[in-house]
Design a protein around this motif. Structure first.
Motif, PDB file in Angstrom:
ATOM      1  N   ALA A  18      17.679  44.304 -13.540  1.00 19.11           N
ATOM      2  CA  ALA A  18      17.164  44.597 -14.781  1.00 19.11           C
ATOM      3  C   ALA A  18      15.856  45.378 -14.841  1.00 19.11           C
ATOM      4  O   ALA A  18      14.968  45.198 -15.656  1.00 19.11           O
ATOM      5  N   ALA A  21      16.046  51.307 -13.466  1.00 17.35           N
ATOM      6  CA  ALA A  21      17.343  52.087 -13.359  1.00 17.35           C
ATOM      7  C   ALA A  21      18.413  51.256 -13.955  1.00 17.35           C
ATOM      8  O   ALA A  21      19.343  51.813 -14.494  1.00 17.35           O
ATOM      9  N   VAL A  39      23.022  41.450 -14.619  1.00 23.07           N
ATOM     10  CA  VAL A  39      22.523  40.080 -13.829  1.00 23.07           C
ATOM     11  C   VAL A  39      21.189  40.392 -13.306  1.00 23.07           C
ATOM     12  O   VAL A  39      20.722  41.350 -12.420  1.00 23.07           O
ATOM     13  N   GLN A 163      16.989  45.089  -0.386  1.00 15.02           N
ATOM     14  CA  GLN A 163      18.091  43.801  -1.069  1.00 15.02           C
ATOM     15  C   GLN A 163      19.280  44.285  -1.332  1.00 15.02           C
ATOM     16  O   GLN A 163      20.495  43.583  -1.518  1.00 15.02           O
ATOM     17  N   ALA A 318      13.327  55.944 -11.140  1.00  9.80           N
ATOM     18  CA  ALA A 318      14.210  55.077 -11.539  1.00  9.80           C
ATOM     19  C   ALA A 318      14.968  55.453 -12.880  1.00  9.80           C
ATOM     20  O   ALA A 318      16.200  55.385 -12.757  1.00  9.80           O
TER      21      ALA A 318
END
Ligand SMILES: Cc1cc2nc3c(=O)[nH]c(=O)nc-3n(C[C@H](O)[C@H](O)[C@H](O)COP(=O)(O)OP(=O)(O)OC[C@H]3O[C@@H](n4cnc5c(N)ncnc54)[C@H](O)[C@@H]3O)c2cc1C
Length: 329
Positions: A18, A21, A39, A163, A318
């Motif tokens: 969140a 982007a 999420v 990530q 972003a």
């Protein structure tokens, strides 16, 4: 569908992250009538645009921008968005650098505003994606290991590249496109000092300090005239070398360098050190002609690192990436 799924509606799109982007993409997709869930592993929105409230000894508190201190636009698309946020009084020009902007109260108010009416699940870390009968199964961490959180036709991963790489299923065609992308780690020190005169600090020549942003000046107001507060960004190279140092060692180095730059003894009221493992990308993906990456299995990647060029800054990248990824779903 398995009966132990947390959210039992099949989503059109699940967006992981969140930050600017992910939320920009979510807003666009929801506007087009898609069933979207976001999420997010943290307790709030913003990611690298987040803010931090620090308590002061006299029951007051100060809010600092913990990541991006201010932003500007190079493209007509982001400029149009900034003009809209200005008209909505969500952002203001920086009092000390009018070509840059900040959130009117704090920078994370911007992502909070975008997040309104979106279906967001906070404190929920996605740990695995698995495809079953044409649908993506989204697994999240749980006290007992992992749980099936929801299922979706499309997945947008809007997290920093390291990530993202960890979330991509092994062998996915996007893995080789992002595995070489590096994000710089960076230490950030927030501090409030009491001083009756405005401190004159010039960090331009400091080898290990990238910037010092006077947080009390940029929004043109401060709660108490004698309190000045600063965001000190350590340099990328020094942050890289010291990233595994004890926090107290890093904090005391940055505080003593800050004091030396002020050329006077300062009265520190509060300080807080933050370690960003991923701050800004140092290189870009190969073979990326758009502001996003996608594959035939309906996994799409978005984030600042996919829309970089020499003149654009992180937040704009972003935003552009979020807009672009949404268009092709
Ligand atoms: C110290 C610093 C200074 C900066 N200075 C500037 C500047 O001056 N100008 C500028 O324009 N930009 C600046 N930036 C960069 C700007 O903040 C970023 O480019 C932009 O905010 C990135 O947005 P994003 O949505 O791509 O990623 P992020 O903001 O990183 O969002 C990713 C989100 O994904 C979440 N996430 C990660 N893994 C998972 C998971 N497994 N499950 C669920 N959620 C997950 C994270 O918690 C995060 O909220 C700066 C950044 C930092 C850190």
């Amino acid at each position: 569908m398995k009966s132990d799924v947390v959210m039992d509606t099949v989503m059109d799109v699940v967006i992981i992250g969140a930050g600017m982007a992910g939320l920009t993409a979510a807003k666009q997709l929801q506007h087009r009538g898609k069933k979207v869930a976001v999420v997010e592993k943290s307790r709030g929105t913003g990611g690298r645009l987040s803010s931090k409230r620090l308590p002061l000894p006299d029951d007051q508190s100060l809010t600092f921008d913990l990541g991006c201190p201010s932003f500007s636009s190079e493209t007509p698309q982001f400029k149009a968005q900034l003009d809209k946020w200005l008209a909505d009084e969500l952002i203001v020009p920086c009092a000390n650098q009018p070509e840059y902007y900040v959130g009117r109260e704090r920078n994370s108010s911007i992502t909070r505003h975008i997040a309104k009416d979106l279906n967001i699940h906070f404190s929920t870390r996605v740990c695995r994606l698995e495809k079953e009968r044409e649908l993506w199964q989204v697994y999240t961490e749980s006290p007992t290991g992992e749980q099936l959180f929801c299922t979706a036709e499309h997945i947008v991963i809007a997290t920093p590249p390291q990530q993202t790489y960890d979330l991509l299923p092994k062998g996915n065609s996007l893995c080789p496109l992002i595995e070489h992308i590096k994000m710089e780690p960076q230490w950030v020190l927030l501090l409030a000092v009491r001083s009756s005169t405005e401190l004159k600090i010039d960090s331009a020549q400091h080898p290990n300090i990238k910037s010092i942003s006077p947080e009390h000046v940029k929004r043109g107001a401060k709660p108490d005239d004698s309190v000045q507060y600063y965001q000190v960004q350590a340099g990328e190279e020094w942050s890289q070398e010291t990233i595994n140092w004890e926090r107290t060692r890093v904090e005391s180095y940055l505080l003593s360098e800050f004091e030396a730059l002020c050329e006077q003894k300062i009265d520190i009221i509060v300080s807080h050190l933050h370690r960003w493992l991923y701050s800004l990308p140092s290189n870009t993906p190969i073979d990326n002609k758009e502001n996003y990456l996608t594959c035939s299995e309906k996994i799409h990647l978005s984030g600042d690192y996919l829309a970089t060029n020499q003149s654009r800054h992180g937040l704009e990248c972003a935003y552009l990436s979020g807009i672009s990824v949404a268009k092709q779903i």
